[in-house]
Design an enzyme around this catalytic site. Structure first.
Site, short mmCIF file in Angstrom:
data_model
loop_
_atom_site.label_atom_id
_atom_site.label_comp_id
_atom_site.label_asym_id
_atom_site.label_seq_id
_atom_site.Cartn_x
_atom_site.Cartn_y
_atom_site.Cartn_z
N ASP A 48 0.83 -1.20 0.00
CA ASP A 48 0.00 0.00 0.00
C ASP A 48 0.87 1.26 0.00
O ASP A 48 0.35 2.38 -0.09
CB ASP A 48 -0.99 0.00 1.17
CG ASP A 48 -0.33 -0.03 2.53
OD1 ASP A 48 0.91 -0.14 2.59
OD2 ASP A 48 -1.06 0.04 3.54
N GLU A 186 10.01 -3.88 10.18
CA GLU A 186 10.34 -2.58 9.57
C GLU A 186 10.88 -1.61 10.62
O GLU A 186 10.27 -1.39 11.67
CB GLU A 186 9.12 -1.97 8.89
CG GLU A 186 9.43 -0.63 8.22
CD GLU A 186 8.35 -0.12 7.30
OE1 GLU A 186 8.51 0.99 6.76
OE2 GLU A 186 7.34 -0.83 7.11
#
Length: 288
Positions: A48, A186
């Site tokens: 996304d 992340e």
């Protein structure tokens, strides 16, 4: 790569056990997916992050399920022999299980993805388990979770203290127990990412999470510096500066149109003399 064999989740787990690293890259359209597959990328993420990278939004939050289906379908047409994961966009997996499965079904049936990715930890484990029970592989995502950027106070490094490190470890183990086939880490400190990688039997895929994850993922446009202006990121290595090449090429095209050097003799098509005679009534193009 016509003869390339796509990965599956069983092979990925074996690769972790064998110490073989996984290479993953984002892609958002047919040509970038085709190039990634030709270069040998093993997993493609239709992230996304396309909201920031190709749609021009400030965050990923405006990205819709329709956007994800459209771009996933383009990518799967380009990389038919690569394992492709599609992101579940913001707020599409925090309601009822039925609502979540409708979005998953669209990404799998219309987008032709092989798996979906969900951001979050303990709070989404029940949903992850339900999606896995429905026969869909799920990639987890913890650490910096861009869909929660307003809650976590911006793009901050995760796992810098004991409490945060324990939270990340608990989340990773919970996602594994829920059936996730791998977990993206992340912007996690290297030490914590290493500890998580060693604690799990499923692969970890790092982005800004150091050297000891079981695989790495980068954004296509970061790896190739395909942006203007480009914002430097410490965890990214630039392998080619195609943005500058593109800019210079377009600039040269503009100049050659202006100075009439394009098109030249090699770029035009010639008509037969009979065609000219018909256009100018047999008198020649100068009217003589």
């Amino acid at each position: 790569m016509a003869n390339k064999q796509a990965l599956n989740i069983v092979k990925m787990k074996k690769m972790k056990a064998d110490g073989e690293r996984l290479s993953m890259l984002t892609a958002y359209d047919y040509p970038s997916a085709l190039l990634a597959e030709e270069a040998g990328i093993e997993l493609i993420l239709v992230g996304d992050s396309l909201g920031n990278v190709v749609l021009g939004y400030d965050t990923t939050l405006p990205v819709t399920i329709d956007d994800m289906v459209y771009h996933t379908r383009s990518v799967t047409r380009g990389a038919q022999n690569t394992f492709i994961v599609a992101d579940m966009p913001f707020m599409t997996y925090h309601g009822s299980i039925d609502e979540t499965l409708r979005g998953v079904r669209r990404l799998m049936q219309e987008g032709r993805a092989q798996a979906v990715k969900m951001e979050g930890g303990l709070e989404i484990c029940e949903t992850v388990a339900a999606v896995v029970a429905a026969g869909v592989p799920v990639l987890g995502h913890i650490g910096l979770t861009p869909q929660s950027v307003n809650m976590i106070g911006g793009y901050r490094i995760q796992g810098k203290d004991v409490k945060d490190a324990k939270r990340l470890m608990d989340e990773a183990k919970a996602l594994e127990a829920a059936g996730a086939f791998a977990v993206v880490l992340e912007l996690v400190t290297e030490e914590v990412a290493q500890a998580i990688s060693e604690a799990l039997s499923i692969p970890t895929i790092g982005i800004g999470a150091g050297r000891y994850c079981d695989g790495q993922v980068l954004v296509f446009h970061d790896l190739l510096r395909y942006a203007s202006p480009y914002r430097e990121k410490r965890f990214v290595k630039t392998y080619a500066d195609v943005g500058n090449v593109i800019r210079e090429g377009i600039s040269q095209y503009v100049q050659e149109v202006k100075d009439r050097s394009f098109p030249d003799e090699g770029h035009v098509f010639k008509a037969d003399e009979t065609v000219l005679e018909s256009l100018y009534g047999g008198a020649g193009k100068d009217g003589e």
